[in-house]
Design a protein around this motif. Structure first.
Motif, PDB file in Angstrom:
ATOM      1  N   MET A 141       0.832  -1.208   0.000  1.00 56.12           N
ATOM      2  CA  MET A 141       0.000   0.000   0.000  1.00 56.12           C
ATOM      3  C   MET A 141       0.872   1.265   0.000  1.00 56.12           C
ATOM      4  SD  MET A 141      -3.187  -0.723  -0.226  1.00 56.12           S
ATOM      5  CE  MET A 141      -3.937   0.825   0.287  1.00 56.12           C
ATOM      6  N   LYS A 142       1.965   1.228   0.768  1.00 56.43           N
ATOM      7  CA  LYS A 142       2.888   2.365   0.772  1.00 56.43           C
ATOM      8  C   LYS A 142       3.461   2.601  -0.619  1.00 56.43           C
ATOM      9  CE  LYS A 142       4.484   2.246   5.599  1.00 56.43           C
ATOM     10  NZ  LYS A 142       5.658   1.974   6.480  1.00 56.43           N
ATOM     11  N   GLY A 143       3.809   1.485  -1.294  1.00 56.96           N
ATOM     12  CA  GLY A 143       4.340   1.614  -2.648  1.00 56.96           C
ATOM     13  C   GLY A 143       3.331   2.259  -3.582  1.00 56.96           C
ATOM     14  N   GLY A 144       2.055   1.839  -3.474  1.00 62.09           N
ATOM     15  CA  GLY A 144       1.010   2.426  -4.299  1.00 62.09           C
ATOM     16  C   GLY A 144       0.824   3.912  -4.020  1.00 62.09           C
ATOM     17  N   LEU A 148       1.481   7.290  -6.349  1.00 61.81           N
ATOM     18  CA  LEU A 148       0.430   8.295  -6.551  1.00 61.81           C
ATOM     19  C   LEU A 148       0.957   9.700  -6.240  1.00 61.81           C
ATOM     20  CD1 LEU A 148      -2.858   6.662  -5.174  1.00 61.81           C
ATOM     21  CD2 LEU A 148      -2.267   7.165  -7.546  1.00 61.81           C
ATOM     22  N   VAL A 149       1.751   9.812  -5.167  1.00 57.47           N
ATOM     23  CA  VAL A 149       2.340  11.106  -4.815  1.00 57.47           C
ATOM     24  C   VAL A 149       3.300  11.564  -5.924  1.00 57.47           C
ATOM     25  CG1 VAL A 149       3.874  12.292  -3.189  1.00 57.47           C
ATOM     26  CG2 VAL A 149       2.075  10.774  -2.333  1.00 57.47           C
ATOM     27  N   ALA A 150       4.117  10.615  -6.437  1.00 54.80           N
ATOM     28  CA  ALA A 150       5.040  10.962  -7.517  1.00 54.80           C
ATOM     29  C   ALA A 150       4.280  11.407  -8.766  1.00 54.80           C
ATOM     30  CB  ALA A 150       5.932   9.762  -7.841  1.00 54.80           C
ATOM     31  N   TYR A 151       3.175  10.731  -9.063  1.00 56.54           N
ATOM     32  CA  TYR A 151       2.338  11.088 -10.218  1.00 56.54           C
ATOM     33  C   TYR A 151       1.756  12.495 -10.038  1.00 56.54           C
ATOM     34  CZ  TYR A 151      -1.414  10.662 -13.705  1.00 56.54           C
ATOM     35  OH  TYR A 151      -2.260  10.860 -14.758  1.00 56.54           O
ATOM     36  N   ASN A 184       0.638   8.066 -17.886  1.00 59.39           N
ATOM     37  CA  ASN A 184      -0.294   7.434 -16.943  1.00 59.39           C
ATOM     38  C   ASN A 184       0.175   6.074 -16.445  1.00 59.39           C
ATOM     39  OD1 ASN A 184      -2.129   9.566 -17.027  1.00 59.39           O
ATOM     40  ND2 ASN A 184      -3.192   8.732 -18.792  1.00 59.39           N
ATOM     41  N   ILE A 185       1.293   5.560 -16.965  1.00 54.13           N
ATOM     42  CA  ILE A 185       1.767   4.242 -16.550  1.00 54.13           C
ATOM     43  C   ILE A 185       2.028   4.198 -15.046  1.00 54.13           C
ATOM     44  CG2 ILE A 185       4.163   4.828 -17.061  1.00 54.13           C
ATOM     45  CD1 ILE A 185       2.561   1.375 -17.510  1.00 54.13           C
ATOM     46  N   MET A 186       2.504   5.315 -14.477  1.00 56.33           N
ATOM     47  CA  MET A 186       2.765   5.360 -13.041  1.00 56.33           C
ATOM     48  C   MET A 186       1.470   5.237 -12.248  1.00 56.33           C
ATOM     49  SD  MET A 186       4.965   8.173 -10.853  1.00 56.33           S
ATOM     50  CE  MET A 186       6.428   7.849 -11.834  1.00 56.33           C
ATOM     51  N   LEU A 187       0.407   5.837 -12.757  1.00 59.74           N
ATOM     52  CA  LEU A 187      -0.897   5.743 -12.102  1.00 59.74           C
ATOM     53  C   LEU A 187      -1.404   4.311 -12.129  1.00 59.74           C
ATOM     54  CD1 LEU A 187      -3.408   7.112 -10.848  1.00 59.74           C
ATOM     55  CD2 LEU A 187      -4.220   7.525 -13.176  1.00 59.74           C
ATOM     56  N   ILE A 191      -2.172   1.868  -8.788  1.00 60.38           N
ATOM     57  CA  ILE A 191      -3.446   1.188  -8.526  1.00 60.38           C
ATOM     58  C   ILE A 191      -3.243  -0.323  -8.481  1.00 60.38           C
ATOM     59  CG2 ILE A 191      -5.758   0.764  -9.444  1.00 60.38           C
ATOM     60  CD1 ILE A 191      -5.680   3.587 -10.612  1.00 60.38           C
ATOM     61  N   GLY A 192      -2.363  -0.832  -9.363  1.00 56.96           N
ATOM     62  CA  GLY A 192      -2.076  -2.271  -9.365  1.00 56.96           C
ATOM     63  C   GLY A 192      -1.472  -2.739  -8.049  1.00 56.96           C
ATOM     64  N   LEU A 193      -0.554  -1.967  -7.484  1.00 57.06           N
ATOM     65  CA  LEU A 193       0.053  -2.329  -6.201  1.00 57.06           C
ATOM     66  C   LEU A 193      -0.991  -2.352  -5.088  1.00 57.06           C
ATOM     67  CD1 LEU A 193       3.439  -0.365  -6.299  1.00 57.06           C
ATOM     68  CD2 LEU A 193       3.124  -2.844  -6.428  1.00 57.06           C
ATOM     69  N   MET A 194      -1.925  -1.397  -5.115  1.00 62.92           N
ATOM     70  CA  MET A 194      -2.982  -1.371  -4.101  1.00 62.92           C
ATOM     71  C   MET A 194      -3.907  -2.582  -4.234  1.00 62.92           C
ATOM     72  SD  MET A 194      -3.950   2.687  -4.014  1.00 62.92           S
ATOM     73  CE  MET A 194      -2.801   3.891  -3.359  1.00 62.92           C
ATOM     74  N   LEU A 195      -4.196  -2.976  -5.469  1.00 66.29           N
ATOM     75  CA  LEU A 195      -5.029  -4.166  -5.683  1.00 66.29           C
ATOM     76  C   LEU A 195      -4.313  -5.422  -5.191  1.00 66.29           C
ATOM     77  CD1 LEU A 195      -6.516  -3.451  -9.231  1.00 66.29           C
ATOM     78  CD2 LEU A 195      -7.750  -3.474  -7.060  1.00 66.29           C
ATOM     79  N   ILE A 196      -3.016  -5.500  -5.474  1.00 66.78           N
ATOM     80  CA  ILE A 196      -2.233  -6.646  -5.001  1.00 66.78           C
ATOM     81  C   ILE A 196      -2.213  -6.693  -3.481  1.00 66.78           C
ATOM     82  CG2 ILE A 196       0.081  -7.653  -4.928  1.00 66.78           C
ATOM     83  CD1 ILE A 196       0.495  -6.543  -7.756  1.00 66.78           C
ATOM     84  N   ALA A 197      -2.126  -5.515  -2.852  1.00 68.04           N
ATOM     85  CA  ALA A 197      -2.151  -5.460  -1.386  1.00 68.04           C
ATOM     86  C   ALA A 197      -3.465  -6.015  -0.849  1.00 68.04           C
ATOM     87  CB  ALA A 197      -1.961  -4.023  -0.917  1.00 68.04           C
ATOM     88  N   GLN A 198      -4.585  -5.716  -1.521  1.00 64.99           N
ATOM     89  CA  GLN A 198      -5.879  -6.254  -1.096  1.00 64.99           C
ATOM     90  C   GLN A 198      -5.946  -7.757  -1.300  1.00 64.99           C
ATOM     91  OE1 GLN A 198      -8.315  -4.567   0.516  1.00 64.99           O
ATOM     92  NE2 GLN A 198      -6.827  -2.895   0.534  1.00 64.99           N
ATOM     93  N   ILE A 199      -5.354  -8.248  -2.395  1.00 63.55           N
ATOM     94  CA  ILE A 199      -5.324  -9.702  -2.641  1.00 63.55           C
ATOM     95  C   ILE A 199      -4.521 -10.404  -1.547  1.00 63.55           C
ATOM     96  CG2 ILE A 199      -4.471 -11.482  -4.218  1.00 63.55           C
ATOM     97  CD1 ILE A 199      -5.120  -9.533  -6.517  1.00 63.55           C
TER      98      ILE A 199
END
Length: 214
Positions: A141-144, A148-151, A184-187, A191-199
């Motif tokens: 989640m931190k990575g995600g 987002l902050v970098a984006y 938008n690749i960073m965005l 989002i992908g990292l956040m989804l993986i965190a939920q998985i």
């Protein structure tokens, strides 16, 4: 399993490094191109590379140029131009812009470095067998959020350049556009990292339920 994970992480790191290297090379080339233009414009004002859009209500073709093969004029529209600005309109705005750009770039570098450190910690934790531990979820989640902050910082930097250009020049028939909009690749990766965190969170909860059942 850990071996495959490390291979995939290595591939992921190589792709990110390739993207970062490409952006660095592109930025360096832009910097040197700007420096060369500054030399060419010496004594003719400060060079600005400005992105343009035709004003609303006007045709897309606002200018013309001669086709040297046929000798006929051709309609055209400007997208990016280099102009020489002889006088700064607002010195206070210029000072604040320099401070803002410097702070934004420093924050961007700090955020990107933190992302890499966090990502390497995730790899270390997985190799220690902590794949279904809460620490993995938190770091994903931190990575995600870091991306987002970098984006957001990339958009902030682009918008500051837009304000700077907008305060320096106004061109008839054109509107100043935001230059170098972020990819938008960073965005998507964030989002992908956040989804993986939920998985991972769901997997951990299922594992805990199975252990309680046993």
């Amino acid at each position: 399993m850990k071996r495959k994970f490390n291979i995939y992480c290595t591939i992921f790191l190589c792709v990110l490094l390739l993207g970062a290297g490409s952006s660095f090379i592109k930025g360096s080339m832009g910097f040197w191109a700007g420096a060369n233009e500054a030399i060419k414009f010496e004594g003719q004002g400060t060079p600005l590379v400005v992105s343009l859009n035709p004003q609303q209500g006007l045709t897309n073709y606002t200018d013309s140029i001669t086709n040297t093969l046929t000798g006929e004029p051709m309609k055209m529209s400007l997208c990016n131009i280099i102009v020489g600005v002889n006088q700064i309109q607002d010195y206070q705005l210029m000072a604040w812009w320099n401070v803002g750009i410097a702070v934004a770039f420093i924050l961007y570098i700090v955020v990107i470095v933190y992302f890499w450190i966090n990502f390497l910690r995730i790899i270390i934790c997985v190799n220690k067998g902590l794949i279904f531990d809460r620490i993995i979820e938190r770091r994903l989640m931190k990575g995600g959020w870091t991306l987002l902050v970098a984006y957001a910082l990339e958009w902030g930097i682009a918008f500051m350049f837009y304000l700077y250009h907008h305060s320096m020049i106004q061109l008839e028939g054109y509107e100043i556009d935001i230059p170098n909009t972020p990819d938008n690749i960073m965005l998507y990766v964030a989002i992908g990292l956040m989804l993986i965190a939920q998985i991972f969170s769901l997997g951990r909860q299922m594992k805990e339920e199975q252990e309680l059942t046993i």
